[in-house]
Write a protein that holds these residues in place. Structure first.
Motif, PDB file in Angstrom:
ATOM      1  N   VAL A 110       3.550  42.857  19.442  1.00 19.92           N
ATOM      2  CA  VAL A 110       3.299  43.091  20.875  1.00 19.92           C
ATOM      3  C   VAL A 110       3.512  41.791  21.650  1.00 19.92           C
ATOM      4  CG1 VAL A 110       1.502  43.662  22.564  1.00 19.92           C
ATOM      5  CG2 VAL A 110       1.764  45.055  20.498  1.00 19.92           C
ATOM      6  N   SER A 111       3.046  40.675  21.085  1.00 11.64           N
ATOM      7  CA  SER A 111       3.229  39.374  21.744  1.00 11.64           C
ATOM      8  C   SER A 111       4.716  39.060  21.925  1.00 11.64           C
ATOM      9  CB  SER A 111       2.568  38.264  20.926  1.00 11.64           C
ATOM     10  OG  SER A 111       1.194  38.473  20.820  1.00 11.64           O
ATOM     11  N   GLY A 112       5.495  39.316  20.888  1.00 11.11           N
ATOM     12  CA  GLY A 112       6.941  39.089  20.989  1.00 11.11           C
ATOM     13  C   GLY A 112       7.599  40.000  22.000  1.00 11.11           C
ATOM     14  N   SER A 113       7.089  41.222  22.122  1.00 11.40           N
ATOM     15  CA  SER A 113       7.690  42.180  23.064  1.00 11.40           C
ATOM     16  C   SER A 113       7.464  41.782  24.517  1.00 11.40           C
ATOM     17  CB  SER A 113       7.177  43.598  22.809  1.00 11.40           C
ATOM     18  OG  SER A 113       5.833  43.729  23.227  1.00 11.40           O
ATOM     19  N   ILE A 114       6.482  40.929  24.766  1.00 11.13           N
ATOM     20  CA  ILE A 114       6.258  40.427  26.122  1.00 11.13           C
ATOM     21  C   ILE A 114       7.505  39.694  26.620  1.00 11.13           C
ATOM     22  CG2 ILE A 114       4.944  38.710  27.451  1.00 11.13           C
ATOM     23  CD1 ILE A 114       2.499  39.517  25.691  1.00 11.13           C
ATOM     24  N   PHE A 115       8.227  39.067  25.701  1.00 17.97           N
ATOM     25  CA  PHE A 115       9.458  38.354  26.053  1.00 17.97           C
ATOM     26  C   PHE A 115      10.681  39.251  25.928  1.00 17.97           C
ATOM     27  CE2 PHE A 115       6.413  35.377  24.190  1.00 17.97           C
ATOM     28  CZ  PHE A 115       6.217  34.535  25.282  1.00 17.97           C
ATOM     29  N   THR A 116      10.638  40.189  25.000  1.00 19.71           N
ATOM     30  CA  THR A 116      11.795  41.027  24.702  1.00 19.71           C
ATOM     31  C   THR A 116      12.049  42.069  25.781  1.00 19.71           C
ATOM     32  OG1 THR A 116      11.307  40.730  22.354  1.00 19.71           O
ATOM     33  CG2 THR A 116      12.817  42.511  22.943  1.00 19.71           C
ATOM     34  N   VAL A 117      11.029  42.801  26.147  1.00 19.02           N
ATOM     35  CA  VAL A 117      11.197  43.922  27.085  1.00 19.02           C
ATOM     36  C   VAL A 117      11.799  43.473  28.417  1.00 19.02           C
ATOM     37  CG1 VAL A 117       9.955  45.709  28.378  1.00 19.02           C
ATOM     38  CG2 VAL A 117       9.469  45.356  25.953  1.00 19.02           C
ATOM     39  N   PRO A 118      11.294  42.396  29.052  1.00 19.67           N
ATOM     40  CA  PRO A 118      11.908  41.988  30.320  1.00 19.67           C
ATOM     41  C   PRO A 118      13.379  41.577  30.191  1.00 19.67           C
ATOM     42  CG  PRO A 118       9.757  40.958  30.074  1.00 19.67           C
ATOM     43  CD  PRO A 118      10.085  41.620  28.768  1.00 19.67           C
ATOM     44  N   ALA A 119      13.727  40.935  29.058  1.00 20.64           N
ATOM     45  CA  ALA A 119      15.122  40.510  28.873  1.00 20.64           C
ATOM     46  C   ALA A 119      16.042  41.708  28.701  1.00 20.64           C
ATOM     47  CB  ALA A 119      15.239  39.574  27.670  1.00 20.64           C
ATOM     48  N   LEU A 149       7.574  33.023  18.176  1.00 17.67           N
ATOM     49  CA  LEU A 149       8.313  31.933  18.809  1.00 17.67           C
ATOM     50  C   LEU A 149       9.799  32.271  18.940  1.00 17.67           C
ATOM     51  CD1 LEU A 149       8.127  29.072  19.977  1.00 17.67           C
ATOM     52  CD2 LEU A 149       8.482  28.203  17.644  1.00 17.67           C
ATOM     53  N   TRP A 150      10.353  32.966  17.939  1.00 17.09           N
ATOM     54  CA  TRP A 150      11.757  33.356  18.020  1.00 17.09           C
ATOM     55  C   TRP A 150      11.979  34.269  19.231  1.00 17.09           C
ATOM     56  CZ3 TRP A 150      14.447  37.870  18.271  1.00 17.09           C
ATOM     57  CH2 TRP A 150      15.832  37.738  18.247  1.00 17.09           C
ATOM     58  N   SER A 151      11.111  35.261  19.414  1.00 20.31           N
ATOM     59  CA  SER A 151      11.251  36.166  20.563  1.00 20.31           C
ATOM     60  C   SER A 151      11.162  35.396  21.867  1.00 20.31           C
ATOM     61  CB  SER A 151      10.171  37.252  20.539  1.00 20.31           C
ATOM     62  OG  SER A 151      10.350  38.093  19.437  1.00 20.31           O
ATOM     63  N   MET A 152      10.235  34.438  21.925  1.00 20.72           N
ATOM     64  CA  MET A 152      10.086  33.633  23.132  1.00 20.72           C
ATOM     65  C   MET A 152      11.358  32.815  23.396  1.00 20.72           C
ATOM     66  SD  MET A 152       7.074  30.947  24.222  1.00 20.72           S
ATOM     67  CE  MET A 152       7.173  30.071  22.701  1.00 20.72           C
ATOM     68  N   MET A 153      11.920  32.236  22.343  1.00 20.16           N
ATOM     69  CA  MET A 153      13.115  31.394  22.511  1.00 20.16           C
ATOM     70  C   MET A 153      14.340  32.239  22.847  1.00 20.16           C
ATOM     71  SD  MET A 153      14.333  28.315  22.529  1.00 20.16           S
ATOM     72  CE  MET A 153      13.050  27.364  21.753  1.00 20.16           C
ATOM     73  N   PHE A 154      14.576  33.316  22.092  1.00 24.27           N
ATOM     74  CA  PHE A 154      15.782  34.122  22.284  1.00 24.27           C
ATOM     75  C   PHE A 154      15.724  34.903  23.594  1.00 24.27           C
ATOM     76  CE2 PHE A 154      18.661  37.687  21.816  1.00 24.27           C
ATOM     77  CZ  PHE A 154      19.764  37.134  21.184  1.00 24.27           C
ATOM     78  N   PHE A 155      14.680  35.692  23.765  1.00 24.04           N
ATOM     79  CA  PHE A 155      14.596  36.573  24.927  1.00 24.04           C
ATOM     80  C   PHE A 155      13.954  35.902  26.138  1.00 24.04           C
ATOM     81  CE2 PHE A 155      14.895  39.715  21.445  1.00 24.04           C
ATOM     82  CZ  PHE A 155      15.978  40.432  21.907  1.00 24.04           C
TER      83      PHE A 155
END
Length: 164
Positions: free
Chosen positions: A19-28, A100-106
């Motif tokens: 869920v934490s990673g999706s915070i960055f993924t969904v908006p991108a 961290l990967w989700s934050m960096m990529f997305f």
């Protein structure tokens, strides 16, 4: 603490990372940034990622549960650090790298930075498998689909970095 509560807790912790990673993924994905990237032919449709990651995070949680359940039977030590402490540490480290990967990529939209992180993540997953394997073979095997998927994700990340 009951075994059922431990299982729910460990799956919950793992899914919370997702869920934490999706915070960055969904908006991108919603903004269209991800859609604009050049991607390799083997890129799956975007809808595939959420169910795959949900299953992988659940498997990670079950794996952690098996290690937690078995920890009282472990007599081996690495130096002064009991094996299960090491197991929890490497698990937490790889889970942090995953977010961290989700934050960096997305989030930061840095395919190069994400590539460095995903290589580190792959190594951390391997370390987790090896340490978990000393405690529970089943726990280690439950992480194999995760490292396979991250290997594929690394290929995608690398390809997107090269193509974009």
């Amino acid at each position: 603490m009951s075994a059922f509560f431990k299982l729910v807790f460990t799956i919950g912790i793992s899914e919370l990372a997702g869920v934490s990673g999706s915070i960055f993924t969904v908006p991108a994905i919603s903004s269209g940034w991800y859609a604009t990237l050049e991607k390799p032919a083997l890129t799956p449709p975007s809808w595939v990622f959420a169910p795959v990651w949900t299953i992988l995070f659940a498997l990670m949680g079950i794996s952690l549960f098996l290690v937690w359940r078995a920890h009282s039977n472990i007599l081996q030590n690495i130096g002064m650090l009991p094996m299960w402490h090491l197991a929890f540490f490497v698990f937490a480290f790889q889970l942090s790298l995953n977010v961290l990967w989700s934050m960096m990529f997305f989030g930061l939209q840095s395919t190069a930075g994400a590539l460095v992180i995903i290589i580190s993540l792959w190594c951390a997953i391997l370390a987790t498998i090896l340490v978990f394997g000393k405690i529970s073979r089943v726990a280690a095997w439950l992480l194999v689909p995760y490292i396979v998927w991250v290997s594929f994700a690394a290929y995608l990340n690398y390809s997107i970095w090269i193509l974009s």
